[in-house]
Design a protein around this motif. Structure first.
Motif, short mmCIF file in Angstrom:
data_model
loop_
_atom_site.label_atom_id
_atom_site.label_comp_id
_atom_site.label_asym_id
_atom_site.label_seq_id
_atom_site.Cartn_x
_atom_site.Cartn_y
_atom_site.Cartn_z
N MET A 97 -30.97 8.96 -16.32
CA MET A 97 -30.78 8.54 -14.93
C MET A 97 -31.14 7.07 -14.77
O MET A 97 -32.15 6.62 -15.29
CB MET A 97 -31.66 9.43 -14.05
CG MET A 97 -31.63 9.08 -12.61
SD MET A 97 -30.98 10.43 -11.60
CE MET A 97 -30.94 9.61 -10.01
N VAL A 98 -30.29 6.35 -14.06
CA VAL A 98 -30.57 4.96 -13.72
C VAL A 98 -30.56 4.84 -12.20
O VAL A 98 -29.58 5.22 -11.55
CB VAL A 98 -29.53 4.00 -14.36
CG1 VAL A 98 -29.75 2.57 -13.87
CG2 VAL A 98 -29.62 4.05 -15.88
N PHE A 99 -31.66 4.36 -11.65
CA PHE A 99 -31.84 4.27 -10.20
C PHE A 99 -31.55 2.86 -9.71
O PHE A 99 -31.42 1.93 -10.50
CB PHE A 99 -33.29 4.62 -9.83
CG PHE A 99 -33.73 5.99 -10.24
CD1 PHE A 99 -33.60 7.06 -9.37
CD2 PHE A 99 -34.28 6.22 -11.49
CE1 PHE A 99 -34.03 8.33 -9.74
CE2 PHE A 99 -34.71 7.49 -11.88
CZ PHE A 99 -34.58 8.54 -11.00
N ASN A 103 -37.70 0.60 -12.19
CA ASN A 103 -38.84 1.46 -12.53
C ASN A 103 -39.29 1.32 -13.98
O ASN A 103 -39.63 2.31 -14.62
CB ASN A 103 -38.53 2.94 -12.27
CG ASN A 103 -38.16 3.21 -10.83
OD1 ASN A 103 -38.62 2.50 -9.95
ND2 ASN A 103 -37.32 4.20 -10.59
N LEU A 104 -39.29 0.10 -14.50
CA LEU A 104 -39.82 -0.09 -15.87
C LEU A 104 -41.35 -0.12 -15.80
O LEU A 104 -41.93 -0.44 -14.75
CB LEU A 104 -39.31 -1.40 -16.46
CG LEU A 104 -37.79 -1.53 -16.57
CD1 LEU A 104 -37.40 -2.90 -17.11
CD2 LEU A 104 -37.21 -0.42 -17.45
N LEU A 163 -31.07 1.07 -18.54
CA LEU A 163 -29.94 1.81 -19.12
C LEU A 163 -30.23 2.14 -20.60
O LEU A 163 -30.05 3.29 -21.03
CB LEU A 163 -28.67 0.95 -18.99
CG LEU A 163 -27.40 1.49 -19.59
CD1 LEU A 163 -27.07 2.87 -19.06
CD2 LEU A 163 -26.22 0.54 -19.29
N ALA A 164 -30.72 1.16 -21.34
CA ALA A 164 -31.06 1.39 -22.76
C ALA A 164 -32.13 2.48 -22.87
O ALA A 164 -32.07 3.35 -23.74
CB ALA A 164 -31.55 0.09 -23.41
N ARG A 165 -33.10 2.44 -21.97
CA ARG A 165 -34.18 3.43 -21.99
C ARG A 165 -33.62 4.84 -21.77
O ARG A 165 -34.01 5.79 -22.45
CB ARG A 165 -35.21 3.09 -20.91
CG ARG A 165 -36.34 4.08 -20.83
CD ARG A 165 -37.34 3.72 -19.78
NE ARG A 165 -36.74 3.66 -18.46
CZ ARG A 165 -37.42 3.41 -17.35
NH1 ARG A 165 -38.72 3.17 -17.41
NH2 ARG A 165 -36.83 3.39 -16.19
N ALA A 166 -32.70 4.96 -20.83
CA ALA A 166 -32.11 6.28 -20.58
C ALA A 166 -31.29 6.73 -21.80
O ALA A 166 -31.35 7.90 -22.19
CB ALA A 166 -31.23 6.23 -19.33
N LEU A 175 -26.52 9.78 -15.10
CA LEU A 175 -26.41 9.72 -13.65
C LEU A 175 -26.84 8.32 -13.18
O LEU A 175 -27.85 7.80 -13.67
CB LEU A 175 -27.34 10.75 -13.00
CG LEU A 175 -27.18 12.21 -13.43
CD1 LEU A 175 -28.24 13.07 -12.75
CD2 LEU A 175 -25.78 12.71 -13.09
N PHE A 176 -26.09 7.77 -12.26
CA PHE A 176 -26.41 6.44 -11.73
C PHE A 176 -26.47 6.52 -10.21
O PHE A 176 -25.50 6.97 -9.59
CB PHE A 176 -25.32 5.43 -12.12
CG PHE A 176 -25.22 5.17 -13.59
CD1 PHE A 176 -25.89 4.10 -14.17
CD2 PHE A 176 -24.45 6.00 -14.40
CE1 PHE A 176 -25.79 3.86 -15.53
CE2 PHE A 176 -24.35 5.76 -15.77
CZ PHE A 176 -25.03 4.70 -16.33
#
Ligand SMILES: Nc1ncnc2c1ncn2[C@@H]1O[C@H](COP(=O)(O)OP(=O)(O)OP(=O)(O)O)[C@@H](O)[C@H]1O
Length: 258
Positions: A97-99, A103-104, A163-166, A175-176
């Motif tokens: 999920m990318v919000f 949220n890093l 995005l890379a983290r997800a 999900l975006f």
């Protein structure tokens, strides 16, 4: 969007919502929502502010409980009133999920932000996780920033780290939720480019966005939501060029004017 890309319409859907209803108190924010997403499909959800787009996405990820109906994600069922712990956990690890907000973790380097979940949840070794992080940071175009901290990066770069983290969790579905709306205009393009690449690679995606040009270009299907209902859906050409519903027409004429 891409003729080479395979949408597996004959395979079981990755996401299936059956008659899902959700209320916040008196407010009915999802009304009998039925929606299936095939493997490899990119579904873009559009609609006015407050129409229930984010809530829909958050229900798919198990972030919001719902009151009735059924949601299945990659064969795991999220039941009304909150899923059983096991399937909720399974869904959360299979869905990226990318919000709107990145949220890093501010106290972790970019590399460690990307490797944290695979190491903690999947039990990967530091070495294995670092190799994956390098590849993913390269893929989103920021491999030279791995040793920096989030505050040293621009908003667009931070969102690409998110995005890379997800992706580090090797999700079956991404999900975006309005991933570019907190960004300065000049940074929107770089995040959309990264998402475009992902779509081309065949990732299954559900995207809530107000970027209509991007929606038209990247979507296999556009879903228009109004008052918690799916009012109209179809190919971008059908929805944008020949909307059948009066409310879709009114919405599009408002947003496309700007
Ligand atoms: N936690 C909550 N408690 C109460 N009401 C909520 C909550 N979250 C959302 N809502 C309400 O539910 C409705 C749908 O909200 P949602 O965020 O899903 O809309 P949206 O279409 O994503 O809007 P936007 O484009 O502005 O993000 C809105 O009226 C909103 O105020």
């Amino acid at each position: 969007m891409n003729d080479d890309k395979q949408i597996q319409r004959d395979a079981p859907p990755i996401v299936r919502l059956d008659k899902v209803n959700k209320h916040f108190g008196e407010l009915h924010v999802m009304r009998d929502i039925d929606l299936s997403v095939a493997p490899g499909e990119v579904v873009v959800i559009i609609g006015a502010s407050g129409s229930g787009k984010s809530t829909l996405i958050r229900c798919v990820n198990g972030l919001e409980p719902f009151q009735s109906g059924r949601i299945e994600v990659d064969g795991k069922t999220l039941a009304p009133h909150g899923a059983s712990g096991k399937s909720l956990q399974a869904v959360r690890t299979e869905v990226g999920m990318v919000f709107q907000q990145f949220n890093l973790f501010p106290h972790l380097s970019i590399r460690d932000n990307v490797t944290l979940a695979p190491r903690k949840v999947r039990g990967w070794s530091r070495r294995q996780a670092n190799t994956t992080a390098e590849r993913l940071l390269e893929r989103v175009g920021i491999s030279d920033q791995a040793d920096k901290y989030p505050s040293q990066l621009s908003g667009g770069q931070q969102q690409r780290v998110a995005l890379a983290r997800a992706l580090a969790m090797e999700p079956r579905l991404m999900l975006f939720d309005e991933p570019t709306s907190a960004l300065d205009p000049e940074m929107i393009g770089e995040v959309l480019d990264a998402m475009r690449e992902l779509a081309k690679d065949g990732m299954t995606m559900m995207i809530v966005t107000h970027e209509m040009g991007f929606a038209r270009e990247v979507a296999d299907r556009v879903v228009f939501v109004h008052g918690g209902e799916i009012v109209e859906q179809g190919t971008p050409e059908a929805v944008f060029d020949d909307p059948q519903n009066e409310r879709t027409r009114a919405f599009l004429s408002r947003v496309l004017k700007h």
